[in-house]
Design a protein around this motif. Sequence first.
Motif, mmCIF file in Angstrom:
data_model
loop_
_atom_site.group_PDB
_atom_site.id
_atom_site.type_symbol
_atom_site.label_atom_id
_atom_site.label_comp_id
_atom_site.label_asym_id
_atom_site.label_seq_id
_atom_site.Cartn_x
_atom_site.Cartn_y
_atom_site.Cartn_z
ATOM 1 N N ARG A 175 20.321 -23.901 -19.809
ATOM 2 C CA ARG A 175 20.571 -22.462 -19.918
ATOM 3 C C ARG A 175 21.254 -21.914 -18.670
ATOM 4 N NH1 ARG A 175 14.797 -20.341 -22.392
ATOM 5 N NH2 ARG A 175 15.197 -20.792 -24.593
ATOM 6 N N GLY A 176 22.189 -22.677 -18.120
ATOM 7 C CA GLY A 176 22.966 -22.217 -16.986
ATOM 8 C C GLY A 176 22.331 -22.432 -15.630
ATOM 9 N N SER A 177 21.119 -23.018 -15.570
ATOM 10 C CA SER A 177 20.440 -23.234 -14.293
ATOM 11 C C SER A 177 20.306 -24.731 -14.025
ATOM 12 C CB SER A 177 19.049 -22.593 -14.309
ATOM 13 O OG SER A 177 18.313 -22.978 -13.165
ATOM 14 N N GLU A 178 20.694 -25.156 -12.795
ATOM 15 C CA GLU A 178 20.562 -26.559 -12.415
ATOM 16 C C GLU A 178 19.143 -26.932 -12.032
ATOM 17 O OE1 GLU A 178 23.291 -27.742 -9.421
ATOM 18 O OE2 GLU A 178 25.082 -27.267 -10.598
ATOM 19 N N ASN A 179 18.263 -25.962 -11.907
ATOM 20 C CA ASN A 179 16.895 -26.229 -11.474
ATOM 21 C C ASN A 179 16.034 -26.641 -12.655
ATOM 22 O OD1 ASN A 179 17.812 -25.450 -8.987
ATOM 23 N ND2 ASN A 179 17.041 -23.363 -9.165
ATOM 24 N N VAL A 180 16.290 -27.828 -13.170
ATOM 25 C CA VAL A 180 15.577 -28.354 -14.325
ATOM 26 C C VAL A 180 14.985 -29.707 -13.939
ATOM 27 C CG1 VAL A 180 17.712 -29.343 -15.234
ATOM 28 C CG2 VAL A 180 15.773 -29.024 -16.746
#
Length: 823
Positions: A175-180
């Motif tokens: 969802r557009g965030s690299e913090n996964v």
Amino acid sequence: MKYLLTSILILNFFISGFAQGTALESEPNFITGIVMDENTKEPLEFTPVSVYSSEDSTLITGGITDENGIFSIEVKPGKFYLLIEFISYHPKYVSNIEVLQSVQLLNLGNILMSSNATTLQSVVITGEKSETTFSLDKRVFNVGKDLSNRGGTAQDILDNVPSVTVDLEGNVSLRGSENVKILIDGKPSGLLNSSSGNGLKAISASMIDRVEVITNPSARYEAEGMSGIINIVLKKDKKAGINGSFEVSGGYPENYGVGANVNYRKGRSNFFVNYGLNYNANPTTGYIYQEIFGKDEIPATYTVRNSRRNSLSNSFRGGMDFSISETQTITGSVLYKYATNNNNLPIRYYDYVFSKDEPRGRFEIPTHSYTERVENESETSPTLEYNIDYTKRFNTEGHELKAAFKYSKDGELDQSSYNEGFINNGINEGVSLIQRAENDEDYHDIIGTIDYIHPFGKDKKFEAGFRSQIRNISNDYLVENFVNGQWDKLEDYSNQFRYNEDVYAMYAIYGAKWKKLSYQGGLRAEYTDVKTELVETQEKNPRSYFDLFPSGHLNYELPGQNQIQISYSRRIWRPRFWFLNPFFTFSDNRNISRGNPNLRPELTDSYEAGHIKYWTNGNIGTNIYWRHSTDVMRFVTILNPDGTSISQPLNLAVSDNTGLEFLFMYNPVKWFKLDGSVNLFKNIIEGKYEASTWASILLVGLENWVPDLLSGKNAEFQARFNYRAPVDVPLGRRKGMYIVDFAMSKDFLNNNATITLAARDVFNSRRHNMELFSDEYYRISDTQWRRSPIVLTFNYRLHNAKERKRQDSWDGGGGDFEQGGQM
């Protein structure tokens, strides 16, 4: 260590109290069994089971089978019969059932369903499970259904999962965030320790069964991962005897692969083996153009890359499941990966000084003279990982204790040589600079978990658990110049970096269901102790912090297979190792990227509301989400007066990410199916850097349309369109891109074999474009890390022929409490 011992003692006392306390309670009565296909002996998932009174045939209660075909229904003592109905099967009656007060669990064993040949023939539309099935908090991407992934890697698979994107360096975004957070089989893996992009490319697509995306995890899951968790599940078959699949692939640019997945099950033992071999040679192209604004003159540099990267990776995973008794199972596995890379990376620098009134741009710079820097790099990265899992099941259905232990060791040795010289009007003036660099990285990771689940009756459940993780990473970085016949160490670029991280966590969750309302609340506590050290300069930075991570889920079932859910969770994102490592890359000595050992973790509060609707021919899911994050990490590029630049991450900002997400599957006729996703989000980022304030507002649409044509007998054609809108970054903007994939497949040899032709990124449009601009300089860049190949794949299935009957896309719903699952 004192936190570890204290936590274990508290958890042991807590679980023992529950186990003893519940022993005094009156146990409820349950009817259980397994619903299976009469011919294939495959379990039938999500099959309705109704319980009727034998006296007057009134409907008493009912239930539905899980993904393994198992049902468990609570009843009072009495006499009953069952009616089991499922699409494409004859109704099944099970009579003469008597439940006594003294028998808490009545096991009916295997219940076989016979197919309705007429009905079955009319719904033959697809070869495997729906590509994407989803519940409100978890969606499952079935890898085998996506033709474009054949012959690819885990990186290719994730890039095709709805709402998931992978950039050119292998960084994964949700969802557009690299913090996964990325897991393998529910656990962190040594394959992904040092560099997620390289690790994902080392996993063959043929080894992967499915990908699970959890957007708002409950307290039972590790708190790491701001935007959620991606779990890659590797293949392990449940059928008796020996079965498996074998795969060979080849493509252009050079891309070759071999894969094997074999499973042997007999009696109490199950053995499984996965192997993947991949070789590829990828051309890398790109440029950077920058201008530095002076009073009278504008120095400019046009940097061009035309490189070749060659990689060879082997991945092996083997293990066994053993049933110690009917209630105890132990699983052991070992994973080994060995990868090598040999890269030739030339860079050309075209330098020019423009006057104020002169036309400027990269095409205006003369190219007859330039500086050339050539890097020859060799890299080896072995990984070894051991896993042991233990499960104890108690008398009550769903009452169990799980324990797991994992140890992994990962190494990476990167050696590079650099030769730099000047070409003047086509004449090579010789080598003026000789350098070499060595990056030696060593990673050790130990994880231990205990999870306890205790149901109370049919609709209540308590869970508790403990987790500890100990990570030790060392990185020795050395850069040298060759001067006057000897190697001189560059002190500013060399050091020894040490990173030690201990995380201890405990959680408790209570969930229940009242009529059509399910609810769950949980709390997770984590204590983190981090120490970083630069050995040669004796710079130490110890820190520790304690955080609480609450979570909550509400789920309501509406008529007509509709469900809605509201959820909340608090998440953390600790800086990745390559964000912290102060010596990141030296291949381009004018544009250096490095980490920052002083980074703080990001914290996020995540809110989400969702709705799912199922029809016979499809489903649609809608989610609205909002994430508020503090101490947001962003890379900042600092331009030096001499024209060189340094990029590093800093804690700069506060962000608010609001989004609306649609996911759907529609199968109107037997020869056409459409999967798709749209993710629209607005990300407002506000931060400060060096007394200047910046803010960016981003509106993005990520689309993933997958039409699937099944017009030929045992043949398929698939097309995929993916659009990624522009993204604002500090001091600039990353441009959008679109990607188009085509694939087709044909089954033969009685559906035991499949040949697939897949062309990924057919228009070669997957490029990284960015613009940075300020009062002092302007920069534009364009990079393609690798050219996506055209791949031909042959797959053969042993005792595991592809079935071509339709499966319902219903995924059980019910939210986090209903779905369960331990990580």
